[in-house]
Scaffold this motif. Structure first.
Motif, PDB file in Angstrom:
ATOM      1  N   SER A 169      -4.207   6.313  -0.691  1.00 59.48           N
ATOM      2  CA  SER A 169      -3.923   5.299   0.331  1.00 59.48           C
ATOM      3  C   SER A 169      -2.480   5.377   0.832  1.00 59.48           C
TER       4      SER A 169
ATOM      5  N   THR B 207       0.830  -1.214   0.000  1.00 58.80           N
ATOM      6  CA  THR B 207       0.000   0.000   0.000  1.00 58.80           C
ATOM      7  C   THR B 207       0.866   1.266   0.000  1.00 58.80           C
TER       8      THR B 207
ATOM      9  N   VAL C 133     -13.307   4.507   3.349  1.00 55.80           N
ATOM     10  CA  VAL C 133     -12.481   3.984   2.259  1.00 55.80           C
ATOM     11  C   VAL C 133     -13.251   4.050   0.954  1.00 55.80           C
TER      12      VAL C 133
ATOM     13  N   ILE D 143      -8.287   6.602   1.365  1.00 55.96           N
ATOM     14  CA  ILE D 143      -8.692   6.379   2.747  1.00 55.96           C
ATOM     15  C   ILE D 143      -8.855   7.755   3.379  1.00 55.96           C
TER      16      ILE D 143
END
Lengths: 182, 1000, 91
Positions: free
Chosen positions: B223, B208, B496, B218
């Motif tokens: 992210s 990620t 998210v 997010i």
């Protein structure tokens, strides 16, 4: 004259760690179960043997370490072996209240103190020192680099480590080697 | 040369240039590179040859699952290490690496011929072909096969590095520092748990941390940015320990884990900050959270192993993390959405990218975005062949039939130098199963998932089958919450937004127009097993996955089948028509990634290889040139050579001196047990074969201890110190076991006995002086003691003092000579020994070691438990009937002495052996026969002790021989390699049968 | 490496202990009265169970006490520890 020889253990200082031989000491193994036994020990040493597992009790002279429900070690500084041991032996062994054995030379006492004491011990002992290190008077019989040891948490970050004499030099060298890597 | 480094990233410092060598050539990379990313940035793909067919192979992944790019690091030096994955080794100045498994070099490899004869080397080829003739195996086949096979070269020089071990105890251990591991660690540490987070990379964040994609947000942040901030916060937490470059090697029961921390492998020689290379952490954790992630699956198609065919996620990481592209004409070949992220990343950098998707069509958010950008997608298509010998240069594409079992339509050939493949994801359930956990099978995407039963550990994130970002965060939070019994965490309301995969299609073995026999569709890249091999195994009747694995060697290479196991299962399932879930998996065994021997042994090398015990007199022995023998952990003087003496000469001299005048032995190693209590003598009656009640105070007695099966276990002399007080001695090696056995009987069988046992082995040093002049020496040492034979008899002791120090003098003998043992507190041992040497000077007192001791006692026919006995000898077999009490009702082992087996007359019995040629010395362990010509030769027994006796001037031996008691005077043979030695069975006592010497 | 809860010292690493085989096999009080078969039954016959088994262990590197353990040999899960002469309370 007969000379005294202890295993070759010199005082060593590392960062936050001090290692030294803590001899000479009298060490007495005492075994017993009944009430008379406890009374006799109390009378001679003025100490109450700890009955709680993995603990110790001390007075001005003596330290008594719990080893099992019917076994303790009493140790203290000094050379006048005969008096205390003979007293205990005559009052307990001879009268069949238990067993008193002089083990002053069976064990060698090494003192380890400093902030990294338990770090050092953790390098080769599977024992969980997390709660052990929080309070003094704790006792542990465990293994350190596959060698049997008795560890007495005497003061904060200050332990007496008992190792059998024949293993002492080897363990001492090992501990020194461990200390290099802390 | 084109520049493959196309991008600046946070993780590679392009101002810090590093030079390194690969296969002898110098290249440059940057700080932060792995060897693999640095090679790729130089356009190097070909890094090795395959194991069996010697096909050119390239970097295929970016992690521990790498099957091809395994190198020899620092070849030819004492730091060399074979089988290192180029994807894991961090680049440092001066790093040298070379490819393995090729000769003379990776570009021209003679073994490559195997590729062309490959139709003749199918699975099981070696098993089948090299069976005959049998004699060829050892001298012809094996050396040949070994020469051309094998991976790296083992180091031949001692390892100069240091390795360490350390125990650590914690509340929570989190394995894996990807997004789910970070969330888990943060929750655990913040809840007050003493937490450890472990990751095998040098940077936290998993995949990620370089997910730079508008489709994954997010809390409205990309992210990777969100995660970066989380990690910064995490690092500040007090009760959290973060260990990077640390990989969990094994997960044992009771949450006991081994993790290897690399401390210096990423540093150049001059920059090593630690003197330890690797530390093995022995972790005991109350609970364990496994967040080990998932590994991308390759696809299985014809010639799927060429350099340039790389996992799609790895292509993505090489670009976004290292800033390196793997080719200029890129194709993504996939069966799922995740590879579309790779396509987007490449597209954004302006690199040519096209997509081949085996699915018919899908309309997920990310696919729509790709289509909108105008990236070509070949739907319902597969790659049927690839071309390019040392590097991929083109591919062939065809359409799939409706059911996916065949290809249809026209072949399209396209230029392609990087094929990014993705066959979906395999959760890393290794840790879960190593700990004893079982697995469930999820049909929808054909993955094995942890089946959680107890509360000792949980799996979170993609190793638990959560592949979508929103699921990962939500489920990780929920599971950790319930593991720790928390009501609420900071991640409750994490918002998210991400793309969701809508369609799946999986074909384990992609179809082709060419028959399978002529394709090379690799499953296990490192061991070169193909789909064809699996099918062959099935045709030949193998069904169990464990058998197929071993027959085809699929999954048996150093990567342990991280990429191959699922495909092997899938193809077995498709071919045999068995559901994958019911096939099960092969067993996942530790270590997860290979461990160095250094890490396994830690500091227990050199002088610390084993524990050594020393007597208090050790220093004197060293000063006096003793050679030492290991007896258990003890270092015992073996013999004391003078000047140019060899062992034989020294032992002959020592033995003679001991019988002619005086010898001195350090006997401190014998086990000693202090026995007290009102039932002490009754206890001895029960543990020894002879009677003890009537032993007078001040007397000693020899005792033989049996096992309950009647076999001799230990022996030694016990002394009565008082009414209820004894001192037992045991053999040196048996001390701990005897004490434990005696405690066992006391605590479990006879708790009614009032007896206390205390080990005093180390309390006393024992000096043994023997020989006709020993008494004179003792008189000098102890002038006040009466040594008259009628006053101080054999087998008795006296207390005395020497210079006011207490000691105990015992008159006992293991040599048959007049002999005394002095016990003194160990701190005076060395001093006493020196006094004895001094006092014995006029009598040529000679220090002797264990070898002489063994010789002397053999002359006298005394046994050594463990040398002349081996756990199958009763006292009767040893001709020691005299020590077995007939009167005692019971003792340990008594009942076994008259079992049908122990009363057999033809048991092996202890006898003496004399060689016909008195100069010939038998070898201990040699077999004894009577008739050598009758085949098969009947073995009658073996030699247990053998010496040349200087006192008898002939060779003597003890042996156990079937029915030996009745063979006295009979001739037997000891066959050796070059000759047969004639021997005569004799009495086992060779010297002084009348015991005159004891009272000399 | 499992953890054994020594009934005297508490939880300790397995390396402090030694195993002593199957529990509750009492040594016959009068061995001489037994036939060869009866004695062999005591001497040699052990159950060696795959599953839950009663075993003896010794805290050899600790308090030196012998005690009993109920252990599942398939997964090392310890269901109970109890002193010699006591009865187990199994969970």
């Amino acid at each position: 004259m007969l000379n005294i020889n202890f295993p070759k253990i010199d005082k060593k200082t590392f960062n936050d760690l001090e290692l030294s031989l803590a001899e000479e000491k009298i060490k007495i193994n005492i075994r017993g179960k009944n009430k008379d036994f406890f009374t006799k020990v109390g009378k001679i040493t003025s100490i109450i043997l700890p009955t709680e597992a993995n603990t110790s009790s001390s007075n001005e002279k003596f330290n008594a370490l719990w080893l099992s429900p019917d076994e303790w070690i009493i140790y203290f500084d000094g050379k006048d072996t005969n008096k205390v041991i003979n007293n205990l032996f005559n009052e307990i062994s001879k009268l069949n209240f238990g067993a008193i054995t002089d083990i002053s030379d069976h064990w060698v006492c090494i003192n380890i103190k400093g902030r990294k004491t338990f770090d050092l011990l953790s390098s080769s002992s599977p024992f969980n020192f997390n709660s052990f290190k929080k309070s003094k008077n704790n006792v542990a019989q465990t293994v350190l680099n596959h060698t049997d040891v008795i560890i007495h948490h005497k003061e904060v970050d200050d332990v007496n480590l008992f190792v059998r004499r024949s293993f002492a030099e080897d363990l001492w060298l090992w501990i020194n080697d461990s200390a290099r890597f802390l | 040369m084109p520049n493959y480094r196309v991008k600046k990233t946070d993780y590679v410092d392009q101002t810090n240039r590093i030079s390194f060598k690969f296969d002898g050539k110098t290249y440059f990379g940057f700080k932060g590179d792995t060897l693999a990313s640095a090679l790729l940035s130089n356009g190097i793909h070909l890094v090795g040859r395959s194991f069996k067919y010697h096909r050119p192979r390239g970097i295929m992944t970016c992690g521990s699952e790498e099957p091809n790019a395994i190198c020899q690091i620092n070849p030819g030096t004492d730091l060399t290490e074979p089988n290192v994955r180029a994807t894991e080794i961090e680049l440092y100045e001066g790093l040298e690496a070379s490819s393995q498994n090729c000769w003379p070099n990776v570009n021209f490899d003679i073994g490559g011929i195997n590729n062309f004869i490959s139709p003749f080397i199918p699975a099981g080829f070696y098993y089948k072909t090299f069976m005959w003739p049998k004699s060829f195996w050892k001298n012809i086949y094996e050396p040949l096969i070994r020469k051309s096979a094998g991976l790296g070269k083992s180091p031949t020089l001692p390892d100069p590095d240091l390795y360490d071990h350390k125990h650590i105890h914690c509340d929570i251990l989190v394995i894996g520092g990807g997004i789910s591991g970070i969330i888990a660690a943060k929750i655990a540490a913040k809840s007050g748990s003493n937490t450890i987070l472990i990751d095998d990379k040098n940077t936290l964040g998993g995949s990620t941390i370089f997910q730079n994609n508008e489709n994954f947000k997010i809390n409205d942040e990309i992210s990777k940015d969100w995660l970066f901030k989380e990690i910064e916060e995490l690092k500040k937490l007090k009760n959290l320990t973060i260990k990077t470059r640390t990989s969990v090697a094994a997960y044992h029961s009771y949450n006991y884990l081994l993790a290897k921390e690399n401390l210096t492998d990423h540093l150049s020689k001059n920059n090593k900050t630690s003197n330890i290379r690797q530390r093995l952490w022995k972790i005991r954790s109350n609970k364990v959270i496994i967040a080990s992630g998932a590994i991308e699956r390759p696809l299985v198609f014809n010639n799927n192993d060429r350099p340039g065919i790389i996992l799609a996620s790895s292509v993505n990481k090489y670009l976004n993390f290292y800033g390196v592209i793997c080719g200029e004409n890129n194709f993504v070949f996939t069966n799922n959405d995740s590879a579309y992220e790779t396509a987007l990343s490449l597209f954004e950098k302006g690199i040519q990218i096209k997509i081949i998707d085996i699915r018919k069509k899908t309309n997920s958010k990310i696919v729509k975005r790709v289509e909108k950008l105008g990236i070509d997608i070949y739907w319902n298509s597969t790659v049927t062949n690839t071309f390019g010998y040392r590097k991929l240069n083109s591919i062939e594409i065809m359409n799939l039939s409706e059911d996916g079992s065949n290809v249809i339509g026209k072949k399209i050939k396209a230029k392609c130098d990087c094929l990014a493949v993705s066959g979906g994801w395999t959760p890393m359930v290794h840790m879960h199963t190593q700990s004893g956990g079982k697995l469930n099978f999820r049909e929808s995407d054909q993955v094995f998932l942890p089946k959680e039963l107890d509360s000792e550990h949980i799996s979170v994130g993609s190793c638990n089958g959560d592949f979508e970002l929103d699921d990962i965060i939500k489920n990780t939070n929920e599971k950790v919450k319930s593991l720790l019994n928390l009501k609420e965490t900071e991640f409750e309301k994490t918002y998210v937004s991400c793309t969701k995969e809508l369609d799946k299609r999986n074909i384990w073995l992609l179809p082709n127009k060419i028959t399978l026999g002529k394709t090379k569709s690799f499953i296990d890249f490192q061991n070169d097993s193909t789909a064809k091999d699996i099918k062959l195994a099935l045709r030949e009747g193998f069904r169990s996955i464990e058998h197929v694995k071993r027959y085809t060697t699929t999954g048996m290479a150093t990567d342990q089948g991280k990429l191959s196991n699922m495909h092997a299962l899938g193809i077995i399932s498709e071919t045999a028509g068995v559901k994958m879930g019911t096939l099960g998996t092969t067993t996942f065994r530790p270590p997860f990634t290979p461990l160095t021997f250094g890490a396994i042994v830690g500091r227990n090398v050199g002088q610390f290889f084993d524990i050594t015990r020393r007597t208090s007199i050790h220093e004197w022995h060293i000063k006096n040139n003793a050679k030492f023998e290991n007896v258990g952990q003890w270092k015992r003087p073996w013999y004391y050579p003078k000047e140019n003496e060899n062992m034989h000469q020294a032992v002959q001299r020592e033995s003679k001196a001991a019988r002619d005048s005086a010898g001195i032995l350090d006997a401190s190693t014998l086990g000693k047990i202090d026995i007290q209590g009102s039932d002490a003598s009754e206890f001895l009656n029960r543990v020894y074969t002879n009677a003890w009640s009537k032993l007078a105070i001040g007397k000693c007695r020899y005792g033989l201890m049996l096992n309950e099966d009647g076999m001799v276990y230990d022996d030694g002399v016990t002394t009565r110190l008082g009414d209820n007080h004894f001192l037992m001695t045991t053999t040196t090696g048996g001390a701990a076991n005897v004490l434990s056995k005696l405690e066992d009987y006391l605590q479990t069988e006879w708790p009614e006995l009032d007896v206390f046992l205390t080990s005093v082995t180390d309390q006393y040093s024992t000096v043994s002086i023997c020989g006709p002049n020993s008494k004179k020496i003792l008189i000098k040492l102890f002038p006040s003691v009466n040594f008259n034979d009628d006053d101080f008899t054999h087998m008795s002791f006296k207390n005395s003092t020497i210079n006011n120090i207490n000691c105990r003098i015992m008159r006992i003998s293991f040599t048959g000579e007049l002999s005394y043992e002095i016990n003194i507190e160990a701190k005076y041992g060395k001093s006493l020994w020196e006094k004895c040497i001094e006092a014995g000077k006029d009598f040529n007192i000679t220090p002797y070691g264990t070898e002489t001791m063994h010789l002397l006692r053999a002359e006298k026919g005394f046994i050594i438990v463990g040398q002349d006995t081996d756990g199958t000898m009763t006292p009767i077999d040893l001709q020691m009937d005299w020590i077995v009490s007939k009167k005692k009702y019971d003792f340990i082992g008594k009942r076994s002495l008259y079992r049908s087996d122990t009363i057999r007359e033809d048991r092996k019995q202890l006898v003496g052996l004399l060689t016909e040629d008195p100069k010939e010395i038998l070898e201990e362990g040699a077999q004894i026969v009577s008739n050598i010509s009758k085949k098969p030769v009947e073995m009658l027994g073996h030699v247990t002790s053998s010496y040349f006796s200087p006192n008898l001037n002939k060779s003597i031996a003890l042996a156990v021989v079937r029915n030996g008691k009745k063979m006295k005077g009979q001739k037997l043979l000891v066959p050796m390699e070059n000759k047969n030695i004639n021997v005569i069975v004799s009495d086992s006592i060779f010297l002084d049968k009348e015991n005159k010497r004891l009272n000399a | 490496m499992f953890i054994i809860n020594c009934p005297y010292c508490g939880e300790r690493d397995q390396s402090e202990f030694t195993a002593g085989g199957e529990a509750h096999i009492e040594r016959p009080k009068q061995p001489t009265e037994l036939s060869d078969d009866e004695w062999a039954e005591f001497l040699f016959m052990r159950k060696n169970i795959k599953g839950v088994q009663f075993e003896r262990w010794n805290h050899a590197h600790g308090c030196r006490k012998w005690f009993n353990v109920v252990r599942d040999t398939t997964n090392d899960k310890i269901h109970a520890v109890y002193k010699m002469g006591e009865k187990p309370s199994i969970d």
